[in-house]
Enzyme design. Structure first.
Site, PDB file in Angstrom:
ATOM      1  N   GLN A 131     -12.243   6.406 -15.956  1.00  0.00           N
ATOM      2  CA  GLN A 131     -11.492   6.289 -17.502  1.00  0.00           C
ATOM      3  C   GLN A 131     -11.278   7.320 -18.425  1.00  0.00           C
ATOM      4  O   GLN A 131     -10.223   7.650 -19.117  1.00  0.00           O
ATOM      5  CB  GLN A 131     -11.193   5.254 -17.871  1.00  0.00           C
ATOM      6  CG  GLN A 131     -11.284   4.664 -19.893  1.00  0.00           C
ATOM      7  CD  GLN A 131     -10.756   3.204 -19.756  1.00  0.00           C
ATOM      8  OE1 GLN A 131     -10.763   2.160 -19.287  1.00  0.00           O
ATOM      9  NE2 GLN A 131     -11.627   3.317 -20.920  1.00  0.00           N
ATOM     10  N   HIS A 136     -19.474  -0.795 -28.884  1.00  0.00           N
ATOM     11  CA  HIS A 136     -18.703  -0.756 -29.131  1.00  0.00           C
ATOM     12  C   HIS A 136     -18.711  -0.092 -30.784  1.00  0.00           C
ATOM     13  O   HIS A 136     -17.592   0.758 -31.141  1.00  0.00           O
ATOM     14  CB  HIS A 136     -17.795  -2.047 -29.080  1.00  0.00           C
ATOM     15  CG  HIS A 136     -17.018  -1.509 -28.126  1.00  0.00           C
ATOM     16  ND1 HIS A 136     -17.470  -3.541 -27.197  1.00  0.00           N
ATOM     17  CD2 HIS A 136     -15.426  -1.984 -26.496  1.00  0.00           C
ATOM     18  CE1 HIS A 136     -16.581  -4.069 -26.496  1.00  0.00           C
ATOM     19  NE2 HIS A 136     -16.294  -2.679 -25.174  1.00  0.00           N
ATOM     20  N   MET A 168     -10.993  -4.106 -25.337  1.00  0.00           N
ATOM     21  CA  MET A 168     -10.261  -4.606 -24.823  1.00  0.00           C
ATOM     22  C   MET A 168     -10.803  -5.980 -25.573  1.00  0.00           C
ATOM     23  O   MET A 168     -11.151  -7.201 -24.545  1.00  0.00           O
ATOM     24  CB  MET A 168     -10.020  -5.890 -23.614  1.00  0.00           C
ATOM     25  CG  MET A 168      -9.798  -4.216 -22.522  1.00  0.00           C
ATOM     26  SD  MET A 168      -8.764  -4.770 -20.991  1.00  0.00           S
ATOM     27  CE  MET A 168     -10.228  -4.822 -20.049  1.00  0.00           C
ATOM     28  N   GLY A 169     -11.824  -5.780 -26.668  1.00  0.00           N
ATOM     29  CA  GLY A 169     -12.669  -6.905 -27.363  1.00  0.00           C
ATOM     30  C   GLY A 169     -13.913  -7.633 -27.042  1.00  0.00           C
ATOM     31  O   GLY A 169     -14.771  -6.178 -25.694  1.00  0.00           O
TER      32      GLY A 169
HETATM   33  O1  PAF Z   1     -12.267   0.372 -21.598  1.00  0.00           O
HETATM   34  C1  PAF Z   1     -11.490  -0.679 -22.025  1.00  0.00           C
HETATM   35  O2  PAF Z   1     -11.629  -1.426 -22.589  1.00  0.00           O
HETATM   36  C2  PAF Z   1      -9.937  -0.706 -21.616  1.00  0.00           C
HETATM   37  O3  PAF Z   1      -9.641   0.032 -20.484  1.00  0.00           O
HETATM   38  C3  PAF Z   1      -8.964  -0.133 -22.671  1.00  0.00           C
HETATM   39  C4  PAF Z   1      -9.158   1.296 -22.755  1.00  0.00           C
HETATM   40  C5  PAF Z   1      -9.165  -0.401 -24.146  1.00  0.00           C
HETATM   41  C6  PAF Z   1      -7.383   0.079 -22.469  1.00  0.00           C
HETATM   42  O4  PAF Z   1      -7.031  -1.521 -22.745  1.00  0.00           O
END
Ligand code: PAF
Length: 275
Positions: free
Chosen positions: A152, A35, A28-29
């Site tokens: 997640q 990242h 999500m930036g």
């Molecule tokens: O972890 C995240 O940044 C978000 O949940 C994802 C996996 C990009 C989905 O929008």
């Protein structure tokens, strides 16, 4: 690095890359070193690395949280280019992602009932729908997810096993700041004072690990008491759960993991550590 803001342009480009393996890092930036470590793992293991940046409105169960989510696309692009990422997919509207898609209701067999699933109603369905949609658009061979968002990751694995059986979901270690705070896009919303307070989260979790208490209730009690001593942190939950089932357990064993969500100011932070 190629940047595509439309799904059609991305897919047209990918059609010309037949035979190459695709690694995918959905984000999500507000990118940080954590990242970039996912991008590096993708670069090392696939031919083409695609990063998506899309702040998905359907996974925010709180409109203010969505509005405040940091958006830093120009810095993000610079970081991705420096890392050697091949493609940035940055759709500018939800319609670009969801056009023609009927939202699904995923069955996670209870994996989504505890912790984040309990405290953020709707969050996981929104997250799973966007990840499903992104997987369908990008059609990756491997997708890289950080263990900071442990629940997640478990749900994405479950969803992918059913709907994208050829796709490998690769778990990646949580990256931490020097004082142990898990790297997160939300950290940049902390003031200097709040940032210092947030460092108590990894400190208390690490101390809890060293206690070697096997009674989960006793350990939970100890951790909650430690957090109560820190001014400026509001614990939302601390749980000790099985790493596979994500169900809360009574007795600490080799598969046990600590999970936490806490507010520092109005910033909600999560973390987890294996016991
Ligand atoms: O972890 C995240 O940044 C978000 O949940 C994802 C996996 C990009 C989905 O929008």
């Amino acid at each position: 690095m190629f940047t595509f803001t439309t799904t059609a342009a991305l897919q047209k480009h990918l059609q010309a890359q037949q035979g190459k393996t695709i690694g995918f890092v959905p984000t999500m930036g507000a990118l940080h070193v954590g990242h970039i470590s996912l991008i590096e793992q993708s670069l090392a293991n696939t031919d083409i690395t695609i990063c998506s940046i899309f702040v998905n409105p359907t996974q925010f169960n709180n409109a203010a949280d969505f509005d405040k989510y940091p958006r830093t696309i120009s810095d993000d692009r610079t970081m991705l280019e420096k890392a050697g990422c091949h493609i940035l997919y940055a759709p500018e509207t939800p319609d670009e992602v969801y056009r023609g898609y009927a939202t699904q209701s995923f069955d996670f067999d209870g994996l989504d009932s505890s912790m984040e699933g309990y405290f953020r109603p709707g969050h996981f369905q929104g997250m799973a729908n966007v990840v499903y949609r992104l997987f369908a658009i990008v059609n990756p061979d491997k997708a890289f997810f950080g263990e900071k968002d442990y629940q997640q990751l478990a749900l994405v694995r479950t969803m992918a096993a059913t709907h994208f059986p050829a796709l490998e979901v690769v778990p990646c270690n949580t990256l931490r700041e020097a004082d142990g705070l898990a790297m997160s896009s939300r950290n940049r919303r902390l003031s200097e004072e709040e940032r210092a307070i947030a460092s108590h989260i990894p400190r208390i979790l690490k101390e809890a690990m060293q206690l070697e208490i096997t009674d989960a209730k006793q350990l939970k009690f100890w951790v909650e008491a430690e957090f109560a001593k820190v001014e400026g942190i509001r614990l939302e939950y601390f749980e000790i759960a099985d790493s596979n089932t994500l169900q809360v357990i009574d007795s600490v064993g080799k598969n046990s993991r600590m999970f936490i969500a806490a507010y520092v100011g109005d910033v909600r932070l999560i973390d987890n550590m294996g016991l």
